[in-house]
Enzyme design. Sequence first.
Site, PDB file in Angstrom:
ATOM      1  N   ASP A  62      -0.354  -3.326   0.943  1.00  6.90           N
ATOM      2  CA  ASP A  62       0.292  -2.045   1.352  1.00  6.90           C
ATOM      3  C   ASP A  62       1.277  -2.194   2.394  1.00  6.90           C
ATOM      4  O   ASP A  62       1.694  -1.015   3.044  1.00  6.90           O
ATOM      5  CB  ASP A  62      -0.714  -0.584   1.266  1.00  6.90           C
ATOM      6  CG  ASP A  62      -1.532  -1.086   2.321  1.00  6.90           C
ATOM      7  OD1 ASP A  62      -1.886  -1.794   2.942  1.00  6.90           O
ATOM      8  OD2 ASP A  62      -2.329   0.294   2.415  1.00  6.90           O
ATOM      9  N   SER A  63       1.147  -3.346   3.247  1.00  2.00           N
ATOM     10  CA  SER A  63       1.836  -3.497   4.248  1.00  2.00           C
ATOM     11  C   SER A  63       3.260  -3.348   3.893  1.00  2.00           C
ATOM     12  O   SER A  63       4.397  -3.584   4.723  1.00  2.00           O
ATOM     13  CB  SER A  63       1.492  -5.100   4.745  1.00  2.00           C
ATOM     14  OG  SER A  63       1.691  -5.935   3.563  1.00  2.00           O
ATOM     15  N   ASP A 101      -3.442  -3.731  -3.487  1.00  4.46           N
ATOM     16  CA  ASP A 101      -4.024  -2.726  -2.449  1.00  4.46           C
ATOM     17  C   ASP A 101      -4.001  -1.308  -3.200  1.00  4.46           C
ATOM     18  O   ASP A 101      -3.008  -0.869  -3.665  1.00  4.46           O
ATOM     19  CB  ASP A 101      -3.322  -2.645  -1.293  1.00  4.46           C
ATOM     20  CG  ASP A 101      -3.980  -3.722  -0.056  1.00  4.46           C
ATOM     21  OD1 ASP A 101      -4.894  -4.117  -0.203  1.00  4.46           O
ATOM     22  OD2 ASP A 101      -3.028  -3.688   0.836  1.00  4.46           O
ATOM     23  N   LYS A 130      -8.033  -4.121  -3.963  1.00  4.14           N
ATOM     24  CA  LYS A 130      -8.456  -4.095  -2.564  1.00  4.14           C
ATOM     25  C   LYS A 130      -8.527  -2.712  -1.917  1.00  4.14           C
ATOM     26  O   LYS A 130      -7.544  -1.967  -2.078  1.00  4.14           O
ATOM     27  CB  LYS A 130      -7.757  -5.050  -1.760  1.00  4.14           C
ATOM     28  CG  LYS A 130      -8.285  -5.332  -0.288  1.00  4.14           C
ATOM     29  CD  LYS A 130      -7.636  -6.361   0.440  1.00  4.14           C
ATOM     30  CE  LYS A 130      -6.371  -6.291   0.939  1.00  4.14           C
ATOM     31  NZ  LYS A 130      -6.093  -4.976   2.239  1.00  4.14           N
ATOM     32  N   GLU A 132      -9.986  -0.606   1.959  1.00  3.81           N
ATOM     33  CA  GLU A 132     -10.330  -0.596   3.201  1.00  3.81           C
ATOM     34  C   GLU A 132     -11.505   0.271   3.587  1.00  3.81           C
ATOM     35  O   GLU A 132     -11.743   1.363   3.089  1.00  3.81           O
ATOM     36  CB  GLU A 132      -9.171  -0.106   4.013  1.00  3.81           C
ATOM     37  CG  GLU A 132      -7.908  -1.099   4.114  1.00  3.81           C
ATOM     38  CD  GLU A 132      -6.878  -0.514   5.002  1.00  3.81           C
ATOM     39  OE1 GLU A 132      -6.961   0.221   5.782  1.00  3.81           O
ATOM     40  OE2 GLU A 132      -5.698  -1.173   4.957  1.00  3.81           O
ATOM     41  N   GLU A 197      -9.837  -8.560   8.820  1.00  7.54           N
ATOM     42  CA  GLU A 197      -8.875  -8.438   9.771  1.00  7.54           C
ATOM     43  C   GLU A 197      -9.037  -8.201  11.248  1.00  7.54           C
ATOM     44  O   GLU A 197      -9.675  -7.233  11.523  1.00  7.54           O
ATOM     45  CB  GLU A 197      -7.872  -7.560   8.954  1.00  7.54           C
ATOM     46  CG  GLU A 197      -6.547  -7.361   9.986  1.00  7.54           C
ATOM     47  CD  GLU A 197      -5.383  -6.442   9.086  1.00  7.54           C
ATOM     48  OE1 GLU A 197      -5.578  -6.063   8.257  1.00  7.54           O
ATOM     49  OE2 GLU A 197      -4.365  -6.460   9.690  1.00  7.54           O
TER      50      GLU A 197
HETATM   51  O1  KIV Z   1      -1.470  -4.775   3.253  1.00 11.51           O
HETATM   52  C1  KIV Z   1      -1.721  -6.199   3.736  1.00 11.51           C
HETATM   53  O2  KIV Z   1      -0.887  -7.074   3.533  1.00 11.51           O
HETATM   54  C2  KIV Z   1      -2.929  -6.428   4.091  1.00 11.51           C
HETATM   55  C3  KIV Z   1      -3.292  -7.901   4.681  1.00 11.51           C
HETATM   56  C4  KIV Z   1      -2.607  -7.595   6.086  1.00 11.51           C
HETATM   57  C5  KIV Z   1      -4.537  -8.045   4.597  1.00 11.51           C
HETATM   58  O3  KIV Z   1      -3.992  -5.845   3.768  1.00 11.51           O
END
Ligand code: KIV
Length: 279
Positions: A62-63, A101, A130, A132, A197
């Site tokens: 989600d970056s 994510d 994934k 968090e 992270e």
């Molecule tokens: O969203 C993302 O790119 C991430 C990485 C920084 C691990 O979660």
Amino acid sequence: MALEDWTKMTYLNSENSPSLLTINDLEIMKQKGEKISCLTAYDASFSALIDTAGVDVILVGDSLGMVVQGHDTTLPVTISDMTYHSRCVTQARKRAFVIADLPFMTYTTPAVAAENAAQLMQVGGAQMVKLEGAHVEVVAFLVNLGVPVCAHLGLLPQSINQLGSYKVRGKDSVEAAKIIADAAQLQAAGASLLVLECVPAELAQEITAQLRIPVIGIGAGVDCDGQVLVIYDMLDISMGKRPRFSKNFMSDSSSIAEAIQAYHHAVKAAQFPSVEHSF
Ligand code: KIV
């Protein structure tokens, strides 16, 4: 877009081909001491380049809210955004294992998480989702439904408004002990992978040694089972300042493909990250 509309659209790689890496392959890499390489991707072109370089895992992070959409945080990213980008990525890779994510507020309860994980896997084609934080109940629920889960501890970008900054986590003994305990609980709940992270290298080393599941680090030192970077950071094309834990792989490469290969080889040889990229 509604789920029915998404599923009407055709896409090339809708069923996993036998040549795709699986979670079992990643577990074997951990057992053999072979480092796992991972990069983020958000579209088909980067997905194909990363895949061709032999990178083991692609994270549709989600970056993308920051590096693709231009937001200050990852919070505005929606499940539709993630599904769309996951689909772009999974269509174009032939071997890499793809994790997507679950964005902010899409796993508030086990049932909400299940509905959103279904989108990422059934429509986006992701092999794993994934999320968090130490959401042990949500993880157990998803795993029980057959959804492979990657946990994410340490710095949690979706909690930036609680944390106040993107600084290193787990520096004091109380926070370090909580991260260690959370990691063990998430593994016990059925998580198959853990992203750590921005934590001290020593803490990451301890967690990696204790867990059976592979640990992928970002700003977590060289001793994790694998490494992940945001692709725009390692190509030095992110809008902001490159984080200390990242490295510009473009500076010694004549093409993006070469830079990705250099990253892959550096991770496999445990040459990246070095002390200068660790905390
Ligand atoms: O969203 C993302 O790119 C991430 C990485 C920084 C691990 O979660």
